[in-house]
Design a protein around this motif. Structure first.
Motif, mmCIF file in Angstrom:
data_model
loop_
_atom_site.group_PDB
_atom_site.id
_atom_site.type_symbol
_atom_site.label_atom_id
_atom_site.label_comp_id
_atom_site.label_asym_id
_atom_site.label_seq_id
_atom_site.Cartn_x
_atom_site.Cartn_y
_atom_site.Cartn_z
ATOM 1 N N ALA A 269 -50.448 -27.674 -30.840
ATOM 2 C CA ALA A 269 -51.351 -28.602 -31.526
ATOM 3 C C ALA A 269 -52.790 -28.124 -31.412
ATOM 4 O O ALA A 269 -53.221 -27.704 -30.348
ATOM 5 C CB ALA A 269 -51.217 -29.993 -30.923
ATOM 6 N N PRO A 270 -53.536 -28.202 -32.513
ATOM 7 C CA PRO A 270 -54.937 -27.786 -32.445
ATOM 8 C C PRO A 270 -55.758 -28.785 -31.629
ATOM 9 O O PRO A 270 -55.501 -29.981 -31.640
ATOM 10 C CB PRO A 270 -55.382 -27.771 -33.906
ATOM 11 N N GLN A 271 -56.728 -28.268 -30.932
ATOM 12 C CA GLN A 271 -57.615 -29.107 -30.135
ATOM 13 C C GLN A 271 -58.734 -29.633 -31.033
ATOM 14 O O GLN A 271 -59.261 -28.894 -31.862
ATOM 15 C CB GLN A 271 -58.224 -28.290 -28.983
ATOM 16 N N PRO A 272 -59.095 -30.916 -30.884
ATOM 17 C CA PRO A 272 -60.176 -31.442 -31.711
ATOM 18 C C PRO A 272 -61.517 -30.808 -31.334
ATOM 19 O O PRO A 272 -61.776 -30.525 -30.172
ATOM 20 C CB PRO A 272 -60.179 -32.942 -31.407
ATOM 21 N N ALA A 273 -62.334 -30.564 -32.347
ATOM 22 C CA ALA A 273 -63.652 -29.977 -32.110
ATOM 23 C C ALA A 273 -64.560 -31.029 -31.482
ATOM 24 O O ALA A 273 -64.470 -32.212 -31.818
ATOM 25 C CB ALA A 273 -64.246 -29.485 -33.425
ATOM 26 N N PRO A 274 -65.419 -30.641 -30.562
ATOM 27 C CA PRO A 274 -66.325 -31.617 -29.952
ATOM 28 C C PRO A 274 -67.304 -32.157 -30.997
ATOM 29 O O PRO A 274 -67.799 -31.409 -31.837
ATOM 30 C CB PRO A 274 -67.041 -30.836 -28.857
#
Length: 172
Positions: free
Chosen positions: A143-148
């Protein structure tokens, strides 16, 4: 002056003290003549290897340049080989041992990777690409990590402009 450079004189002093202590220890254990002979033999071997490693590095650089390949791998390998031969040529048992270790292929491979990492950190990515070729990137599966999310700036005094004057220190 860079922060790390101020420790160079202390490091050199410690290296000289270590070399002397090892030389005295070997002299007491095996005899003074044997210790002098070991230092002389290591220095002679280092001088012979210095020429060989220098020529090897130059040939590797020229062949990479002629083939149109990035010369960084051959340059770093040549630098590690030259450093090993130079340490072996320097009078001293500890420096000779370190120089000899740098000429052993597995240790040389590790040192070459360290020189490459240090070079890539100190030069721009464009120069590093010219030296070593394109970088490899690791891709993670999952799963891609959400951008800050960027934070909103803090508004002071309702967002009104505050008039003022900048006064340089010592010029009042």
């Amino acid at each position: 002056m860079r922060r790390g450079l101020r420790f160079v004189p202390l490091a050199l002093l410690l290296a000289v003290v270590l070399e002397l202590a090892v030389f005295v220890g070997v002299g007491r254990a095996l005899g003074f003549g044997v210790a002098v002979l070991l230092v002389f033999a290591a220095s002679l071997l280092g001088l012979v290897l210095l020429r060989r490693e220098g020529m090897r590095a130059w040939r590797g650089f020229r062949s990479a340049a002629a083939a149109g390949q990035p010369p960084g791998g051959q340059v770093t390998d040549g630098l590690v080989g030259l450093a090993g031969a130079l340490l072996l040529a320097a009078p001293g048992l500890v420096s000779g041992l370190v120089g000899l270790l740098l000429l052993v292929p597995p240790v040389r491979r590790l040192a070459r990777a360290g020189v490459r990492r240090a070079t890539e950190r100190r030069v721009s990515s464009m120069v590093a690409g010219d030296l070593f070729g394109p970088r490899t990137v690791r891709v993670r599966q999952g799963a891609p990590q959400p951008a800050p999310q960027p934070q909103q700036p803090v508004v002071v005094d309702g967002g009104r402009a505050i008039e003022g004057e900048i006064i340089e220190p010592g010029r009042q």
